[in-house]
Design a protein around this motif. Structure first.
Motif, mmCIF file in Angstrom:
data_model
loop_
_atom_site.group_PDB
_atom_site.id
_atom_site.type_symbol
_atom_site.label_atom_id
_atom_site.label_comp_id
_atom_site.label_asym_id
_atom_site.label_seq_id
_atom_site.Cartn_x
_atom_site.Cartn_y
_atom_site.Cartn_z
ATOM 1 N N PHE A 105 -48.557 9.438 12.921
ATOM 2 C CA PHE A 105 -48.090 9.355 11.538
ATOM 3 C C PHE A 105 -49.189 9.007 10.550
ATOM 4 O O PHE A 105 -48.987 9.083 9.346
ATOM 5 N N GLY A 106 -50.352 8.588 11.038
ATOM 6 C CA GLY A 106 -51.483 8.349 10.156
ATOM 7 C C GLY A 106 -51.467 6.995 9.479
ATOM 8 O O GLY A 106 -50.535 6.202 9.635
ATOM 9 N N PRO A 107 -52.514 6.701 8.694
ATOM 10 C CA PRO A 107 -52.647 5.390 8.044
ATOM 11 C C PRO A 107 -51.481 5.033 7.135
ATOM 12 O O PRO A 107 -51.088 3.858 7.052
ATOM 13 N N GLY A 108 -50.906 6.023 6.446
ATOM 14 C CA GLY A 108 -49.814 5.725 5.525
ATOM 15 C C GLY A 108 -48.611 5.096 6.198
ATOM 16 O O GLY A 108 -47.843 4.363 5.559
ATOM 17 N N TYR A 109 -48.438 5.356 7.477
ATOM 18 C CA TYR A 109 -47.308 4.787 8.219
ATOM 19 C C TYR A 109 -47.400 3.267 8.276
ATOM 20 O O TYR A 109 -46.379 2.569 8.275
ATOM 21 N N PHE A 110 -48.619 2.746 8.288
ATOM 22 C CA PHE A 110 -48.802 1.291 8.336
ATOM 23 C C PHE A 110 -48.352 0.661 7.021
ATOM 24 O O PHE A 110 -47.777 -0.431 7.012
ATOM 25 N N LYS A 111 -48.607 1.329 5.926
ATOM 26 C CA LYS A 111 -48.121 0.843 4.628
ATOM 27 C C LYS A 111 -46.598 0.838 4.607
ATOM 28 O O LYS A 111 -45.966 -0.102 4.110
ATOM 29 N N ASP A 112 -45.979 1.881 5.187
ATOM 30 C CA ASP A 112 -44.523 1.945 5.253
ATOM 31 C C ASP A 112 -43.961 0.795 6.097
ATOM 32 O O ASP A 112 -42.962 0.161 5.721
ATOM 33 N N LEU A 113 -44.598 0.523 7.228
ATOM 34 C CA LEU A 113 -44.119 -0.551 8.099
ATOM 35 C C LEU A 113 -44.280 -1.916 7.456
ATOM 36 O O LEU A 113 -43.529 -2.857 7.761
ATOM 37 N N ARG A 114 -45.266 -2.051 6.584
ATOM 38 C CA ARG A 114 -45.491 -3.328 5.909
ATOM 39 C C ARG A 114 -44.310 -3.712 5.020
ATOM 40 O O ARG A 114 -44.119 -4.883 4.717
ATOM 41 N N GLY A 115 -43.510 -2.726 4.589
ATOM 42 C CA GLY A 115 -42.340 -3.038 3.763
ATOM 43 C C GLY A 115 -41.353 -3.938 4.480
ATOM 44 O O GLY A 115 -41.133 -5.091 4.081
ATOM 45 N N PRO A 116 -40.775 -3.472 5.601
ATOM 46 C CA PRO A 116 -39.823 -4.322 6.326
ATOM 47 C C PRO A 116 -40.474 -5.392 7.193
ATOM 48 O O PRO A 116 -39.828 -6.375 7.571
ATOM 49 N N TYR A 117 -41.754 -5.206 7.527
ATOM 50 C CA TYR A 117 -42.427 -6.154 8.422
ATOM 51 C C TYR A 117 -43.733 -6.671 7.793
ATOM 52 O O TYR A 117 -44.826 -6.441 8.322
ATOM 53 N N PRO A 118 -43.642 -7.391 6.687
ATOM 54 C CA PRO A 118 -44.871 -7.820 5.990
ATOM 55 C C PRO A 118 -45.714 -8.810 6.766
ATOM 56 O O PRO A 118 -46.919 -8.921 6.523
#
Length: 221
Positions: free
Chosen positions: A146-159
């Protein structure tokens, strides 16, 4: 039934998280032959990589682990699939364990020995399960999916969940994974190519490690 009857203490979790925050690159060694594990770790350290993950895909991995650990190198073991492997690796001196996916038995063995474990996950549901199993950090594998952007997405629910990017990370994209929310990244064949390791070309390993760590530094880490 509680899937994780042995809970890790906060100090066990914090220990690896602090190390990753200070040194955010883990060299993952998958080589059919390692002529000198101590020299390999030294070459990586000279290039700025202080964490080395040997793997159960390498023959006689615990011998390499034991030799490196005896010399004070910070080494762990990956591709740990069973509690028996976890206990064997810990006895050989592993300071951390890594799994490719969710392995409750490995987590329990690690917690019982007070050794931090990084559990593999990919989906948001698996990240939550890894946290429930007491992971010191969660390895998103394969990160290339999913690439680097997926980590930003995961940071939303899992900061607050420490995420490690593994699989498809190289000097060209490592900084972006860190910038998008990964606490650390895994350097694989980009640094520790199996043929280079097997040849014992430690100067080349150091050169590759420097390129990788400098690329991460450019990204602000």
């Amino acid at each position: 039934m509680n899937p994780n009857p042995v809970n890790p203490t906060s100090s066990v979790l914090a220990r690896l998280r602090a190390v990753l925050a200070a040194s955010p690159v883990i060299a993952v060694v998958r080589a059919p032959r390692i002529p000198d594990a101590v020299a390999l770790c030294a070459a990586l350290a000279e290039g700025g990589i202080n964490l080395t993950e040997f793997t159960y895909t390498t023959p006689d991995v615990t011998t390499h682990l034991r030799r490196a650990a005896r010399e004070g190198r910070r080494v762990g073991v990956g591709t740990v699939l069973t509690a028996e492997q976890a206990e064997e690796a810990i006895a050989a001196g592993a300071s951390f364990l890594v799994t490719p996916g969710l392995r409750p038995d490995v987590a329990r063995a690690a917690h019982a020995a007070r050794v931090p474990v990084v559990l593999g996950a990919l989906s948001p549901t698996e990240v939550a399960q890894a946290v429930d199993l007491g992971a010191a950090a969660v390895k998103i594998f394969p990160a290339r999916a999913f690439g680097p952007g997926y980590f930003k997405d995961l940071r939303g629910p899992y900061p607050d969940v420490p995420l490690v990017a593994s699989g498809g990370v190289n000097a060209g994209n490592a900084a972006e994974f860190l910038a998008q929310g990964a606490l650390a990244v895994c350097a694989g064949t980009d640094v520790v190519a199996p043929d280079v390791v097997a040849a014992g070309d430690w100067a080349e390993i150091t050169r590759r490690a420097k390129v990788f760590t400098q690329a991460c530094a450019v990204g602000g880490r």
